[in-house]
Design an enzyme around this catalytic site. Sequence first.
Site, PDB file in Angstrom:
ATOM      1  N   HIS A  58      60.407   0.363-109.278  1.00 26.46           N
ATOM      2  CA  HIS A  58      59.541  -0.814-109.414  1.00 26.46           C
ATOM      3  C   HIS A  58      58.200  -0.563-108.719  1.00 26.46           C
ATOM      4  CE1 HIS A  58      57.920  -4.850-108.855  1.00 26.46           C
ATOM      5  NE2 HIS A  58      57.979  -4.680-107.551  1.00 26.46           N
TER       6      HIS A  58
ATOM      7  N   ASP B 278      27.652   4.953-121.987  1.00 33.37           N
ATOM      8  CA  ASP B 278      29.075   5.303-121.915  1.00 33.37           C
ATOM      9  C   ASP B 278      29.336   5.882-120.533  1.00 33.37           C
ATOM     10  OD1 ASP B 278      31.754   6.399-122.445  1.00 33.37           O
ATOM     11  OD2 ASP B 278      31.246   6.151-124.558  1.00 33.37           O
TER      12      ASP B 278
ATOM     13  N   TRP C  23      59.577   4.155-102.681  1.00 34.71           N
ATOM     14  CA  TRP C  23      58.340   4.752-103.210  1.00 34.71           C
ATOM     15  C   TRP C  23      57.687   5.612-102.151  1.00 34.71           C
ATOM     16  CZ3 TRP C  23      52.929   4.131-102.287  1.00 34.71           C
ATOM     17  CH2 TRP C  23      52.599   3.265-101.242  1.00 34.71           C
TER      18      TRP C  23
ATOM     19  N   SER D 267      45.357  12.453-112.902  1.00 35.55           N
ATOM     20  CA  SER D 267      44.691  11.462-113.725  1.00 35.55           C
ATOM     21  C   SER D 267      43.756  10.594-112.889  1.00 35.55           C
ATOM     22  CB  SER D 267      45.752  10.598-114.424  1.00 35.55           C
ATOM     23  OG  SER D 267      45.209   9.376-114.833  1.00 35.55           O
ATOM     24  N   SER D 268      44.257  10.159-111.728  1.00 40.51           N
ATOM     25  CA  SER D 268      43.427   9.307-110.870  1.00 40.51           C
ATOM     26  C   SER D 268      42.195  10.037-110.383  1.00 40.51           C
ATOM     27  CB  SER D 268      44.214   8.852-109.640  1.00 40.51           C
ATOM     28  OG  SER D 268      45.232   7.988-110.011  1.00 40.51           O
TER      29      SER D 268
ATOM     30  N   HIS E 152      47.720   4.280 -96.766  1.00 46.50           N
ATOM     31  CA  HIS E 152      46.920   3.126 -96.410  1.00 46.50           C
ATOM     32  C   HIS E 152      45.633   3.026 -97.221  1.00 46.50           C
ATOM     33  CE1 HIS E 152      45.866  -0.522 -94.531  1.00 46.50           C
ATOM     34  NE2 HIS E 152      44.645  -0.042 -94.567  1.00 46.50           N
TER      35      HIS E 152
ATOM     36  N   GLU F 251      45.338   3.995-100.063  1.00 41.64           N
ATOM     37  CA  GLU F 251      45.840   3.607-101.377  1.00 41.64           C
ATOM     38  C   GLU F 251      45.902   2.083-101.526  1.00 41.64           C
ATOM     39  OE1 GLU F 251      46.600   4.998-104.180  1.00 41.64           O
ATOM     40  OE2 GLU F 251      47.730   3.357-105.106  1.00 41.64           O
TER      41      GLU F 251
ATOM     42  N   TYR G  52      43.999   0.012-100.212  1.00 41.07           N
ATOM     43  CA  TYR G  52      42.629  -0.461-100.412  1.00 41.07           C
ATOM     44  C   TYR G  52      42.079  -0.039-101.768  1.00 41.07           C
ATOM     45  CZ  TYR G  52      42.639  -2.837 -96.148  1.00 41.07           C
ATOM     46  OH  TYR G  52      42.973  -3.746 -95.187  1.00 41.07           O
TER      47      TYR G  52
ATOM     48  N   SER H 145      33.883 -11.195-106.385  1.00 39.01           N
ATOM     49  CA  SER H 145      32.464 -11.371-106.072  1.00 39.01           C
ATOM     50  C   SER H 145      31.615 -11.573-107.315  1.00 39.01           C
ATOM     51  CB  SER H 145      31.940 -10.146-105.309  1.00 39.01           C
ATOM     52  OG  SER H 145      32.691  -9.941-104.148  1.00 39.01           O
TER      53      SER H 145
ATOM     54  N   HIS I  56      49.944   2.461 -88.602  1.00 38.43           N
ATOM     55  CA  HIS I  56      50.503   1.112 -88.426  1.00 38.43           C
ATOM     56  C   HIS I  56      51.710   0.894 -89.347  1.00 38.43           C
ATOM     57  CE1 HIS I  56      47.371  -0.579 -91.514  1.00 38.43           C
ATOM     58  NE2 HIS I  56      48.464  -0.261 -92.146  1.00 38.43           N
ATOM     59  N   HIS I  57      51.931   1.811 -90.267  1.00 39.33           N
ATOM     60  CA  HIS I  57      53.129   1.707 -91.102  1.00 39.33           C
ATOM     61  C   HIS I  57      54.343   2.334 -90.431  1.00 39.33           C
ATOM     62  CE1 HIS I  57      51.130   0.224 -94.758  1.00 39.33           C
ATOM     63  NE2 HIS I  57      50.094   0.893 -94.282  1.00 39.33           N
TER      64      HIS I  57
ATOM     65  N   THR J 266      37.028  -7.821 -93.485  1.00 40.17           N
ATOM     66  CA  THR J 266      37.746  -8.631 -94.472  1.00 40.17           C
ATOM     67  C   THR J 266      37.363 -10.098 -94.304  1.00 40.17           C
ATOM     68  OG1 THR J 266      39.550  -7.057 -94.226  1.00 40.17           O
ATOM     69  CG2 THR J 266      40.013  -9.028 -95.494  1.00 40.17           C
TER      70      THR J 266
ATOM     71  N   LYS K 154      34.025 -10.929 -95.746  1.00 37.19           N
ATOM     72  CA  LYS K 154      34.066 -11.138 -97.196  1.00 37.19           C
ATOM     73  C   LYS K 154      34.512 -12.560 -97.519  1.00 37.19           C
ATOM     74  CE  LYS K 154      34.448  -6.648 -99.135  1.00 37.19           C
ATOM     75  NZ  LYS K 154      33.440  -6.957-100.132  1.00 37.19           N
TER      76      LYS K 154
ATOM     77  N   ARG L 225      64.490  -5.119 -95.417  1.00 37.10           N
ATOM     78  CA  ARG L 225      64.107  -4.916 -96.807  1.00 37.10           C
ATOM     79  C   ARG L 225      64.981  -3.821 -97.424  1.00 37.10           C
ATOM     80  NH1 ARG L 225      58.382  -1.512 -96.426  1.00 37.10           N
ATOM     81  NH2 ARG L 225      58.574  -1.404 -98.688  1.00 37.10           N
TER      82      ARG L 225
HETATM   83  C1  HEM Z   1      43.753  -7.777 -93.029  1.00 38.98           C
HETATM   84  C2  HEM Z   1      44.089  -6.703 -93.644  1.00 38.98           C
HETATM   85  C3  HEM Z   1      45.442  -6.033 -93.522  1.00 38.98           C
HETATM   86  C4  HEM Z   1      46.136  -5.697 -92.409  1.00 38.98           C
HETATM   87  C5  HEM Z   1      45.732  -5.949 -90.962  1.00 38.98           C
HETATM   88  C6  HEM Z   1      47.363  -5.064 -92.855  1.00 38.98           C
HETATM   89  C7  HEM Z   1      48.345  -4.571 -92.019  1.00 38.98           C
HETATM   90  C8  HEM Z   1      49.530  -4.002 -92.449  1.00 38.98           C
HETATM   91  C9  HEM Z   1      50.521  -3.437 -91.593  1.00 38.98           C
HETATM   92  C10 HEM Z   1      50.429  -3.361 -90.073  1.00 38.98           C
HETATM   93  C11 HEM Z   1      51.546  -2.986 -92.369  1.00 38.98           C
HETATM   94  C12 HEM Z   1      52.810  -2.274 -91.909  1.00 38.98           C
HETATM   95  C13 HEM Z   1      53.897  -3.229 -91.702  1.00 38.98           C
HETATM   96  C14 HEM Z   1      55.181  -2.560 -91.396  1.00 38.98           C
HETATM   97  O1  HEM Z   1      55.666  -1.758 -92.219  1.00 38.98           O
HETATM   98  O2  HEM Z   1      55.720  -2.850 -90.328  1.00 38.98           O
HETATM   99  C15 HEM Z   1      51.218  -3.272 -93.725  1.00 38.98           C
HETATM  100  C16 HEM Z   1      52.024  -2.971 -94.804  1.00 38.98           C
HETATM  101  C17 HEM Z   1      51.590  -2.989 -96.108  1.00 38.98           C
HETATM  102  N1  HEM Z   1      50.379  -3.479 -96.542  1.00 38.98           N
HETATM  103 FE1  HEM Z   1      48.940  -4.349 -95.364  1.00 38.98          FE
HETATM  104  N2  HEM Z   1      47.392  -5.027 -94.198  1.00 38.98           N
HETATM  105  C18 HEM Z   1      46.236  -5.595 -94.656  1.00 38.98           C
HETATM  106  C19 HEM Z   1      45.870  -5.721 -95.960  1.00 38.98           C
HETATM  107  C20 HEM Z   1      46.545  -5.153 -97.026  1.00 38.98           C
HETATM  108  C21 HEM Z   1      46.033  -5.056 -98.359  1.00 38.98           C
HETATM  109  C22 HEM Z   1      44.675  -5.541 -98.792  1.00 38.98           C
HETATM  110  C23 HEM Z   1      46.990  -4.463 -99.107  1.00 38.98           C
HETATM  111  C24 HEM Z   1      47.004  -4.100-100.584  1.00 38.98           C
HETATM  112  C25 HEM Z   1      46.384  -4.700-101.502  1.00 38.98           C
HETATM  113  C26 HEM Z   1      48.097  -4.191 -98.253  1.00 38.98           C
HETATM  114  C27 HEM Z   1      49.262  -3.597 -98.690  1.00 38.98           C
HETATM  115  C28 HEM Z   1      50.309  -3.252 -97.882  1.00 38.98           C
HETATM  116  C29 HEM Z   1      51.508  -2.617 -98.350  1.00 38.98           C
HETATM  117  C30 HEM Z   1      51.815  -2.184 -99.792  1.00 38.98           C
HETATM  118  C31 HEM Z   1      52.335  -2.457 -97.239  1.00 38.98           C
HETATM  119  C32 HEM Z   1      53.761  -1.935 -97.185  1.00 38.98           C
HETATM  120  C33 HEM Z   1      53.946  -0.531 -97.509  1.00 38.98           C
HETATM  121  C34 HEM Z   1      55.406  -0.146 -97.503  1.00 38.98           C
HETATM  122  O3  HEM Z   1      56.007  -0.123 -96.430  1.00 38.98           O
HETATM  123  O4  HEM Z   1      55.956   0.132 -98.573  1.00 38.98           O
HETATM  124  N3  HEM Z   1      47.795  -4.622 -96.990  1.00 38.98           N
HETATM  125  N4  HEM Z   1      49.967  -3.895 -93.752  1.00 38.98           N
HETATM  126 CU   LIG Z   2      48.345  -0.033 -94.114  1.00 41.28          CU
END
Ligand code: HEM
Ligand SMILES: [Cu+2]
Lengths: 534, 287
Positions: free
Chosen positions: A78, A107, A143, A170-171, A254, A256, A258, A269, A303-304, A329, A332, A451
Amino acid sequence: MATHAQAAAHDDHDHKPHGWRRWVFSTNHKDIGTMYLVFACTMFFVGGTMALVIRAELFQPGLQFVDPQFFNSMTAMHALVMIFGAIMPAWVGLANWMIPMQIGAPDMALPRLNNLSFWILPFAFTLLLGTLFVPGGAPAGGWTMYPPLALQGGDSFPMMIFAIHLMGASSILGAINVVVTIMNMRAPGMNLLKMPLFVWTWLITAYLLVAVMPVLAGAVTMLLTDHFFGTSFFAASGGGDPVMFQHIFWFFGHPEVYIMILPAFGVVSEIIPTFSRKPLFGYESMVYATAAIGFLSFIVWAHHMFTVGMPLAGQLFFMLATMLISVPTGVKIFNWCATMTRGSLSFEPPMLFALAFLFLFTIGGFSGLMLAIVPADFQYQDSYFVVAHFHYVLVPGSLFAIIGAVYYWLPKWVGRMYDQTLAKWHFWLSAIFVNVLFFPQHFLGLAGMPRRIPDYATQFADWNMVSSIGAFGFGFSQLLLPYIVIKCVKAGSKAADRPWDGAHGLEWELPSPAPFHSWETPPSAAIIARGAEH
Amino acid sequence: MTRTMQKSAAALIGCAFALLAAPAHAASGWALLNMPEGVTELSKKIYDLHMMIFWWCVAIGIFVFGWMIWAIVAFRKSKGAVANTAMVHSTKAEIIWTLIPVGILVAMSVPSARVLIDIEDARNTELTVRVTAYQWKWQYQYLGTDVGYYSTLAHESNTARQLQSGIDPQTVPNYLLDVDHPLVVPAGTKVRLLITAQDVIHAWWVPDFGMKKDAIPGLINEMWIKVDTDKTGRYRGQCAELCGRDHGFMPIVVDVLSKGDFEAWLATQQATVKQAAAPATAAPSIS
Ligand code: HEM
Ligand SMILES: [Cu+2]
Ligand SMILES: [Cu+2]
């Protein structure tokens, strides 16, 4: 107006090939954009079906439908399908359609590369989805593909890795094309700080892509050699380190996230000023904020992985850097609010989706901020709280922005207006169900539900049931999108060149539908000036 | 179906308010909305930190959402609002809404850093237990003794959790959160856990103890817990890192005993191990 007439006249001379050749050999940014969007939509429903398998199993405690191994395959697939198959190709499709029109180019700069970068995708996803049918089943290690677990994969393992290589290629090709187009194909007078924000955010996104997709390729290649050629990059027994994979992966991962959200910032915007009938507030600070986010996204990856056991100094650094991201952020969000302030607002479907983005993305930002606080993250990490966080930023964030973009530009693409009442239904159903689906997941995570589990303790039953109801409601509501689009293409009423009275930008200076080759002759300075009233 | 939906919607709204009104201590179901305060020195600090950021977010949220709603309501075209197209930039505003968030972040990060420093201070522990994760069970070894054993999902849960077992999980006590041999630790004692794994990565998480730590093959992670003396009892958690097919089925149960009870328990365990080992001295011990 001369260009109008010229472009329209030229339209009749389009030597576009017909039948399948038009698509397979296409070098036209619009056709390729369309193919990307159709592909993304297809993958969105494939990935969505997988999500519904997950939510069906989680509807009640106990295992009713699927084996835990298959459940794990569903979560991994997924995510891969949604990220690489739906969200990213949708953004590339929108870039293809809009960037040339918005910068006054005929183009994309590299049309054959464009064709290649699209046509890689069906092969990549045939390979990836093919893993569902091989012995041992599809990838089931998430993933994120953490070793050693990922190395336990069966035949699906090399297939997944080659699929990821293809998607990465591709990307990268797509991103190079975007950079080259924006840098070289702008109409005279369209200097960088006149570009619409969608173009700006995509430019920065493209740099992120070029920087991090090769990192992902490196990481998965090392996995591959660990599995097949006896290396031990990530095997402690051979002197390697499983945690190193996580560092490399998130150095990609990370940025990614963004990559998936920056173009959404761009779209919002564009939409908010249009339906506020007022130029974007703080245009330049929006550009700088995007660049700041792009930069910061490279120094927050750990942070992940706060729970892997890092030195104190490392944890503090990554905590502070992550918290810092909320500053640009926030800038914005404030700028969007200020854009609406003292505007003249109307609520057509694109605006509705942009407003939902504004509210719900902010909620995702809050949970992001909470996750950045290391001690608290020791509780949140790998719980449903994280699932709630990233779905708030990705679904009402990226996805709503994509849907908003389609509803915004569709009249320009096909020259017909869609059924706005139906689109409003689509909006309200989506906006309500997305919250029913994801909000309770905050509760579940805080209460202690990890999870990626196929079954859970009975105290989690109530909120899981709510979440599953939300999931089915949300999933089925999305069928409205292709229905509305197809209905519009077939039988929509004729759309004006500028169907939204508040819309600025070069794309609205072209006739609707936009001619096959966008700007054969560059727009005049006057047109650019009119379009650049952000 | 619609019934359930109405009920759920009502519950959702109700609970959103409940969450704002009071941190729930409650046991189960709809009332399970927030992080437990937990029973250790650290868990309470972590909980307080969590609530502090939560309230910051609520405060910022009131401001930001308030602004959005005000703008949406006050400047509707349908109510005759006319756009002020000259309002496009204000350096002053930009500076304000950059600096104030920075200030808030500093206010958040100082207490966070303090708690983090406390967490990382694993000196002066009185008892060390080595925690080893396997697909899909835990092993606990009391360092300096011969006591050690495996801890796996309790039989009843294991039967009920089979695909289409026909057993209603609601009838199984502590469904999926019960094990055959819980970890036993004394209250009021700083206990050090040395966490590692033998095959893939797992994570040891008991929410009431405030945190989790990854169990990584080839690496030994450290974490400490000090349960309040008056908080003896049984605490439950789960593996928190995807570790394969049965990741959802390797729970963690910890019995917290008073110091005296713990000493007695450990002595009995020691004796049993000695007895078992006596006839065949070659029997390998797992420590
Ligand atoms: C204010 C901005 C943001 C902060 C401070 C933030 C912070 C974090 C942190 C600390 C984690 C890790 C959590 C953990 O696993 O314990 C996380 C996970 C994640 N964040 Fe954010 N994030 C922000 C914005 C975003 C945005 C804009 C996206 C995507 C559009 C995003 C997508 C994700 C995803 C996909 C994960 C999980 C990845 C995984 O474990 O599979 N985050 N974020
Ligand atoms: Cu992150
Ligand atoms: Cu696990």
